[in-house]
Design an enzyme around this catalytic site. Sequence first.
Site, PDB file in Angstrom:
ATOM      1  N   GLN A 277       0.957  -0.990   0.139  1.00 59.13           N
ATOM      2  CA  GLN A 277      -0.072  -0.004   0.037  1.00 59.13           C
ATOM      3  C   GLN A 277       0.845   1.179  -0.061  1.00 59.13           C
ATOM      4  O   GLN A 277       2.080   1.298   0.095  1.00 59.13           O
ATOM      5  CB  GLN A 277      -0.929  -0.029   1.202  1.00 59.13           C
ATOM      6  CG  GLN A 277      -0.259  -0.102   2.481  1.00 59.13           C
ATOM      7  CD  GLN A 277      -0.921  -0.730   3.667  1.00 59.13           C
ATOM      8  OE1 GLN A 277      -2.157  -0.881   3.582  1.00 59.13           O
ATOM      9  NE2 GLN A 277      -0.459  -1.162   4.813  1.00 59.13           N
TER      10      GLN A 277
ATOM     11  N   ASP B 298      -9.099  -5.551  13.656  1.00 58.63           N
ATOM     12  CA  ASP B 298      -9.205  -4.117  13.051  1.00 58.63           C
ATOM     13  C   ASP B 298      -8.666  -4.044  11.555  1.00 58.63           C
ATOM     14  O   ASP B 298      -7.909  -3.533  11.405  1.00 58.63           O
ATOM     15  CB  ASP B 298      -8.276  -3.278  14.189  1.00 58.63           C
ATOM     16  CG  ASP B 298      -8.390  -1.779  13.968  1.00 58.63           C
ATOM     17  OD1 ASP B 298      -9.476  -1.441  13.155  1.00 58.63           O
ATOM     18  OD2 ASP B 298      -7.670  -1.106  14.325  1.00 58.63           O
TER      19      ASP B 298
END
Length: 498
Positions: free
Chosen positions: A235, A361
Amino acid sequence: MNKTLLFVTVLVIATCGLIYELIVGALASYLLGDSITQFSTVIGGYLFAMGIGSYLSRFLEKGLAQRFVEIELAVALVGGLCAPILFLTFTVTNVFQVVLYGSVLVIGTLVGLEIPLLLRILQDQVKFKDLVSQVLTFDYLGALLASVAFPLFFVPKLGLVRTSLFFGLLNALVGLWSTWLLAPVLGHPLRLRVKAVGLSLFLVVGLALGDRLTTFYEEQLFADEVVSASSSPYQRIVLTRGKRGFSLFLNGNLQFASVDEYRYHESLVHPAMVRAGSVARVLILGGGDGLAAREVLRYPEVQSVTLVDLDPAITGLATKYEELARLNHHALTHPKTRVINTDAMKFLEEGDSLFDVVIVDFPDPNNFALGKLYTTGFYKLLKKRMAKDGVAVVQSTSPLFARRSFWCVEATLKASGFWTLPYHALVPSFGEWGYVLVAHEPALSRRSLPEGLLFLDEPTMEGLSRFPPDMDRLPAEVNRLNNQVLVHYYEEEWRRWN
């Protein structure tokens, strides 16, 4: 004419061609989201354009060697500048998609011209059956090199803009050396060499300014000042700072804003921690910024925190970037914390230790790679790693903006054999945000909230599980690995708000 070097030329131009395709697909996904659609349309358009190029090559009759070099230089210019131009178009115009697919068609057409021309240039030098097999072998080998090197080396080391410029330079150099390789059949090599050298110098300057260009584009994309930007194999990681503090973005998507992240992380962690039978062994899946770990470590009974995050660049940033490390209270370097950089599904599959509390998460399921972490297959693995009286919580996107997506997550958890308790909290940077607490059986244990919380207290926590009519339950399919309906729900719902 050196046939070996010509086949090396095939290898290089095949590598460059696929790299441009990957750059455009990655950039479209980064800027527009919906990665499946972006890559699918870019790849399909690129292959179609290559077919157009191959067809058009039949109309080139004379000066094939010169045309080949000129096409190489054209590919170098258009391909090398594709990322800078697309970033600039996105930031200053509203015709990004026109330029995006125009670039795909132009690059694909030019690349489609290259191999047929080279085959015709070499047809008098090599037997046809050997010629085709050798050229295609090097062509496919170049594609393999590009597909491996792009995510593992070029994106994390150079980023999209400099990778684009680097391969443009490589194409220009191919054009330059081709003026010597094809000298016997070139009419005016000097003119082509001057063009190739000039284009190479132009791309070298662009490459030297690549970081400045990337910074400029990102400053236009983000409202606040960019203070840190890097790429990993997974990313693009950007930290910004403004009047309200600093924010973390992954691939352009906000992960937290320091001004109100406490609302998100207190709501994520504490409802699970107070309901678990024990909090001695805590597992956090995702959460590489260390903020969930900070909340877990408020409980003195915690003996160990295992944090599993795929990207070492994120956990490294959370420990080395001082402002973020202070915000997470240095949770990732705490003696009780162990950080493991691996795929969460792989971690659950390969281990057998049990955990009292699991905090899940992950980023929202906006593509199939993330969507697999919201499937019955993943949740059944999670269930096996929870202690008998253990509790887990899953961040589950917004029940207001992505209502059906939220209830799809809850339905999937229930279908995996969990008792579920959905709830939500208001986080100003995100809006209404949703979570689902799960256990093997109804989680009735209660311990006191720790001191020092900024958002949660007992009355507030009691109200989190009440949903107003515009967020209340909707029917939703179960998200399974072979049919990730959640990703489709998510894309459809969030598209209405963007």
